[in-house]
Design an enzyme around this catalytic site. Sequence first.
Site, PDB file in Angstrom:
ATOM      1  N   LYS A  11      54.744  30.423  12.868  1.00  0.00           N
ATOM      2  CA  LYS A  11      55.432  30.053  14.101  1.00  0.00           C
ATOM      3  C   LYS A  11      54.426  29.499  15.116  1.00  0.00           C
ATOM      4  CE  LYS A  11      57.974  34.135  14.311  1.00  0.00           C
ATOM      5  NZ  LYS A  11      59.136  34.989  14.692  1.00  0.00           N
ATOM      6  N   TYR A  51      67.630  29.999  13.681  1.00  0.00           N
ATOM      7  CA  TYR A  51      67.868  31.375  14.129  1.00  0.00           C
ATOM      8  C   TYR A  51      69.362  31.642  14.375  1.00  0.00           C
ATOM      9  CZ  TYR A  51      62.975  32.800  14.480  1.00  0.00           C
ATOM     10  OH  TYR A  51      61.677  33.174  14.188  1.00  0.00           O
ATOM     11  N   ASN A 124      55.133  37.197  16.619  1.00  0.00           N
ATOM     12  CA  ASN A 124      54.676  37.925  15.424  1.00  0.00           C
ATOM     13  C   ASN A 124      54.234  36.976  14.309  1.00  0.00           C
ATOM     14  OD1 ASN A 124      57.175  37.034  14.643  1.00  0.00           O
ATOM     15  ND2 ASN A 124      58.108  39.060  14.442  1.00  0.00           N
ATOM     16  N   HIS A 127      57.515  33.791  10.086  1.00  0.00           N
ATOM     17  CA  HIS A 127      58.915  34.019   9.724  1.00  0.00           C
ATOM     18  C   HIS A 127      59.016  33.936   8.215  1.00  0.00           C
ATOM     19  CE1 HIS A 127      63.272  33.506   9.289  1.00  0.00           C
ATOM     20  NE2 HIS A 127      62.954  32.583   8.387  1.00  0.00           N
ATOM     21  N   GLU A 138      67.642  28.071   4.711  1.00  0.00           N
ATOM     22  CA  GLU A 138      66.491  27.749   5.568  1.00  0.00           C
ATOM     23  C   GLU A 138      65.589  26.687   4.936  1.00  0.00           C
ATOM     24  OE1 GLU A 138      64.758  31.581   6.371  1.00  0.00           O
ATOM     25  OE2 GLU A 138      66.474  32.220   7.583  1.00  0.00           O
TER      26      GLU A 138
HETATM   27  P1  IDP Z   1      62.222  39.029  10.933  1.00  0.00           P
HETATM   28  O1  IDP Z   1      61.436  37.885  11.554  1.00  0.00           O
HETATM   29  O2  IDP Z   1      61.318  40.153  10.511  1.00  0.00           O
HETATM   30  O3  IDP Z   1      63.161  38.597   9.845  1.00  0.00           O
HETATM   31  P2  IDP Z   1      64.553  39.271  12.656  1.00  0.00           P
HETATM   32  O4  IDP Z   1      65.305  40.540  12.912  1.00  0.00           O
HETATM   33  O5  IDP Z   1      65.197  38.238  11.791  1.00  0.00           O
HETATM   34  O6  IDP Z   1      63.105  39.649  12.104  1.00  0.00           O
HETATM   35  O7  IDP Z   1      64.250  38.635  14.086  1.00  0.00           O
HETATM   36  C1  IDP Z   1      63.800  37.308  14.203  1.00  0.00           C
HETATM   37  C2  IDP Z   1      62.678  37.250  15.228  1.00  0.00           C
HETATM   38  O8  IDP Z   1      63.195  37.595  16.496  1.00  0.00           O
HETATM   39  C3  IDP Z   1      61.557  38.253  14.980  1.00  0.00           C
HETATM   40  O9  IDP Z   1      60.575  37.770  14.100  1.00  0.00           O
HETATM   41  C4  IDP Z   1      61.007  38.438  16.369  1.00  0.00           C
HETATM   42  O10 IDP Z   1      60.137  37.360  16.704  1.00  0.00           O
HETATM   43  C5  IDP Z   1      62.247  38.339  17.236  1.00  0.00           C
HETATM   44  N1  IDP Z   1      62.869  39.634  17.539  1.00  0.00           N
HETATM   45  C6  IDP Z   1      63.543  40.423  16.666  1.00  0.00           C
HETATM   46  N2  IDP Z   1      64.020  41.521  17.288  1.00  0.00           N
HETATM   47  C7  IDP Z   1      63.640  41.384  18.575  1.00  0.00           C
HETATM   48  C8  IDP Z   1      63.862  42.208  19.732  1.00  0.00           C
HETATM   49  O11 IDP Z   1      64.500  43.261  19.707  1.00  0.00           O
HETATM   50  N3  IDP Z   1      63.304  41.745  20.908  1.00  0.00           N
HETATM   51  C9  IDP Z   1      62.619  40.566  20.981  1.00  0.00           C
HETATM   52  N4  IDP Z   1      62.404  39.775  19.941  1.00  0.00           N
HETATM   53  C10 IDP Z   1      62.918  40.184  18.745  1.00  0.00           C
HETATM   54 MG    MG Z   2      64.840  37.420   9.970  1.00  0.00          MG
END
Ligand code: IDP
Ligand code: MG
Length: 160
Positions: A11, A51, A124, A127, A138
């Site tokens: 990302k 997303y 983080n 993705h 995707e």
């Molecule tokens: P993943 O990336 O591990 O699949 P997802 O639940 O699909 O996690 O969430 C997508 C992205 O959204 C995460 O990588 C993170 O950057 C962000 N995210 C997920 N949950 C939260 C939250 O509760 N607060 C803020 N950002 C979040």
């Molecule tokens: Mg995800």
Amino acid sequence: MTWEKTLVLVKPDGVKRGLMGAVMQRYEQAGLVISAARLISADQLLAEEHYGEHKGKKFFPPLVKLLLSGPSLALAVEGVHAIEVVRKINGDTEPRIAAPGTIRGDYTHMSYTRCPELDGVICNVVHASDSPESAERELGLWFKDEDFVKPYDTVLKGFI
Ligand code: IDP
Ligand code: MG
């Protein structure tokens, strides 16, 4: 043998920090194969579609904003159970929880409680698709058929 192909994004926060090479190395050293790669600045439509499953959640707008904040490196990563294995290598979504040795555990540390200061965005680095259905969807958003190199499928499969 369950041979799978999954979508990975380094990302914009990861690209800005110069982590493209480090991230790719994690998958390659595990024996996974990169069969397509593109450095792309997503537009609004691509970011929102990518997303789409999070539409309506509080963190959706800042999440889309993060994806629009610079180029992402899109990778197609292949291997046996690649969808599950790539997510294991990436680590837990919340950096605070992500184990040492995972990409998120080694390169980030923040928690969701930092969200207000970060405009709701959890940076983080990576993705990865979370199911065969999301991987197909995707990969189709970020790549065209001709972006994939074919030889890996037949040449490298037997060596991994
Ligand atoms: P993943 O990336 O591990 O699949 P997802 O639940 O699909 O996690 O969430 C997508 C992205 O959204 C995460 O990588 C993170 O950057 C962000 N995210 C997920 N949950 C939260 C939250 O509760 N607060 C803020 N950002 C979040
Ligand atoms: Mg995800």
